[in-house]
Design a protein around this motif. Structure first.
Motif, mmCIF file in Angstrom:
data_model
loop_
_atom_site.group_PDB
_atom_site.id
_atom_site.type_symbol
_atom_site.label_atom_id
_atom_site.label_comp_id
_atom_site.label_asym_id
_atom_site.label_seq_id
_atom_site.Cartn_x
_atom_site.Cartn_y
_atom_site.Cartn_z
ATOM 1 N N LEU A 84 5.527 3.176 2.772
ATOM 2 C CA LEU A 84 4.336 2.479 2.300
ATOM 3 C C LEU A 84 3.061 3.210 2.719
ATOM 4 O O LEU A 84 2.074 3.244 1.966
ATOM 5 C CB LEU A 84 4.320 1.049 2.840
ATOM 6 N N ARG A 85 3.095 3.802 3.895
ATOM 7 C CA ARG A 85 1.924 4.553 4.352
ATOM 8 C C ARG A 85 1.670 5.784 3.481
ATOM 9 O O ARG A 85 0.509 6.169 3.253
ATOM 10 C CB ARG A 85 2.124 4.958 5.809
ATOM 11 N N LEU A 86 2.727 6.380 2.956
ATOM 12 C CA LEU A 86 2.588 7.612 2.180
ATOM 13 C C LEU A 86 2.432 7.393 0.683
ATOM 14 O O LEU A 86 2.049 8.318 -0.032
ATOM 15 C CB LEU A 86 3.812 8.501 2.424
ATOM 16 N N LEU A 87 2.731 6.194 0.199
ATOM 17 C CA LEU A 87 2.604 5.947 -1.237
ATOM 18 C C LEU A 87 1.159 6.109 -1.693
ATOM 19 O O LEU A 87 0.237 5.627 -1.029
ATOM 20 C CB LEU A 87 3.074 4.533 -1.581
ATOM 21 N N PRO A 88 0.927 6.767 -2.830
ATOM 22 C CA PRO A 88 -0.435 6.862 -3.346
ATOM 23 C C PRO A 88 -0.955 5.492 -3.746
ATOM 24 O O PRO A 88 -0.173 4.582 -4.041
ATOM 25 C CB PRO A 88 -0.285 7.786 -4.562
ATOM 26 N N PRO A 89 -2.269 5.310 -3.774
ATOM 27 C CA PRO A 89 -2.825 3.985 -4.057
ATOM 28 C C PRO A 89 -2.601 3.518 -5.485
ATOM 29 O O PRO A 89 -2.734 2.331 -5.767
ATOM 30 C CB PRO A 89 -4.321 4.169 -3.755
ATOM 31 N N ALA A 90 -2.300 4.428 -6.401
ATOM 32 C CA ALA A 90 -2.075 4.050 -7.796
ATOM 33 C C ALA A 90 -0.941 4.899 -8.354
ATOM 34 O O ALA A 90 -0.667 6.007 -7.889
ATOM 35 C CB ALA A 90 -3.335 4.255 -8.623
ATOM 36 N N GLY A 91 -0.251 4.358 -9.355
ATOM 37 C CA GLY A 91 0.779 5.123 -10.043
ATOM 38 C C GLY A 91 2.122 5.144 -9.350
ATOM 39 O O GLY A 91 2.984 5.954 -9.714
#
Length: 444
Positions: free
Chosen positions: A324-331
């Motif tokens: 979750l920390r590494l997921l981009p904010p969109a897409g």
């Protein structure tokens, strides 16, 4: 789930992921474990409140490989819906409840210990009869009576794992396999015909002996499986209504194409399989991860198995926090983290490949190894009625085969389709054949 592309044929075995655990992780329990001394006594205390005794009934479909060679994803989903509806209808009529979310082709019921073994087997025999009569897909069923840990709606523990292995790897379509603990609970003069079944790797373990149920009395009351009570579907209500339409009209190719255009979208799947943490490696996501590994891995007396369960849950939560920390904010969206598996969905292949490499590095820094597969193509994805997300389709299958069947620990595998959209420095071309399917991909 607005369409972007028409349906594509999916690879055989696209529904083989283990899905018996709860869709979410028991975060409160893990927080309590992290705040404790993480000893065997702490593990017994924390899990003691979650012990439940009864029957775990696990099913797995048979014959999908042949059918999936000629049918589209939605058509296969419609096929596996019928057996699940019947298993749920007869199971609930016999006093059982559904466990987890019935994604893929797997299903699980729990029946309380007060249920008569004869009542349960009669219901399952009737279920198999109706599946043969009404459905094109057959299911194998494994049944065990024992003690389990009920955590956020999922069953955990050695006995829970063992009956799942029995059902998924050692049953055939139409078969009911029961353990010694179930056979012992049949009343005198029960009328069931049981035959001893040798199951290497299972017989003699937590399940002891295993028997096939060849015949016996059937549940007297027939149920349709079409009532208002539904199994825990992994789809939106709107999609499920369309799936039922397709199930009622299996030969309507036009309807199948229309629904595929409505519901399938091109997306990229990242599937991660976590390995064990190495407490000697530098860096941890949380101090509790290393401390729990140190203390519970060494436990060999009472409470050792309980501590091992909590350790594994702790590691899964740590992996989820990292992802979750590494997921981009969109897409991008996290689909789920369940046990050692994590699944993520991306709009763009390049972003998915970057995430896979970043996640591998972060987990390694935390002392955890992983194997990752990435593929892109048409999938069915969206929020489930009970919260969270789910995904189905060929990219899930291919990502799983690369990560779980082919990759060595520490490797990221990119399908050819993903490799065409990202840099391949440090990757080499690999070719393998799995389940009769030739696969070419990049690994590095």
């Amino acid at each position: 789930m607005t369409p972007e592309t028409p349906v594509a044929r999916h690879d055989p075995g696209a529904f083989d992921l283990t899905r018996d655990v709860a869709p979410g992780l028991p975060l409160t329990l893990v927080e309590q474990w992290r705040a404790s001394g993480r000893t065997a006594a702490d593990a017994r205390r924390l899990l003691g409140a979650h012990v439940t005794t009864g029957y775990s009934v696990v099913s797995d479909s048979a014959g999908l490989t042949r059918l999936s060679r000629s049918l589209g994803l939605l058509e296969v989903l419609a096929l596996i819906d019928g057996p699940k509806r019947l298993l749920h209808a007869y199971g609930t009529a016999a006093g059982g409840r559904a466990v987890g979310v019935w994604a893929a082709d797997n299903a699980q019921m729990f029946h309380p210990a007060s249920t008569g073994a004869d009542v349960l087997l009669s219901a399952l025999l009737r279920t198999q009869d109706e599946i043969v009569r009404r459905c094109r897909v057959r299911i194998g069923v494994g049944v065990h009576h024992g003690s389990f840990y009920d955590l956020d709606g999922g069953l955990y523990g050695a006995e829970a794992d063992a009956v799942e292995v029995l059902a998924e790897n050692h049953t055939e379509g139409g078969e009911i396999a029961v353990t010694e603990a179930v056979a012992e609970r049949l009343p005198a003069g029960h009328g069931f015909v049981l035959h001893r079944k040798d199951v290497p790797g299972v017989t003699g373990g937590p399940l002891r002996a295993v028997y096939r149920v060849l015949d016996g009395p059937r549940a007297g009351k027939a149920v349709s499986g079409d009532g208002a009570a539904r199994y825990p579907i992994p789809y939106s209500a709107a999609f499920y209504e369309d799936l039922l339409r397709l199930e009622r009209a299996p030969e309507d190719a036009g309807l199948a194409a229309t629904l595929a255009e409505r519901h399938l979208r091109e997306r990229t799947v990242v599937l991660v399989e976590r390995g064990e943490a190495d407490a000697g490696d530098r860096g941890v996501v949380t101090e509790s991860v290393t401390r729990s590994v140190d203390r519970s891995a060494a436990g060999t007396g009472d409470g050792g198995s309980e501590a091992a369960i909590l350790r594994e849950l702790d590691l899964s939560v740590a992996m989820r926090e990292t992802g979750l920390r590494l997921l981009p904010p969109a897409g991008a969206v996290e689909i789920k983290v369940a046990g050692p598996l994590g699944i993520y969905l991306f709009d763009e292949p390049a972003a998915a490949a970057r995430f896979a490499r970043d996640l591998r590095a972060a987990l390694a820094e935390a002392g955890m190894t992983c194997r990752i597969g990435v593929d892109t193509g048409p999938v069915l994805a969206g929020p489930t009625p009970g919260g969270g997300w789910d995904v189905a389709g060929a990219p899930v299958n291919l990502a799983s085969k690369m990560a779980q069947d082919l990759a060595a620990p520490g490797l990221v595998c990119l399908s050819e389709a993903v490799g065409a959209h990202t840099g391949l420095d440090g990757f080499t071309l690999a070719r393998h054949t799995v389940s009769g399917v030739d696969m070419t991909f990049y690994q590095g």
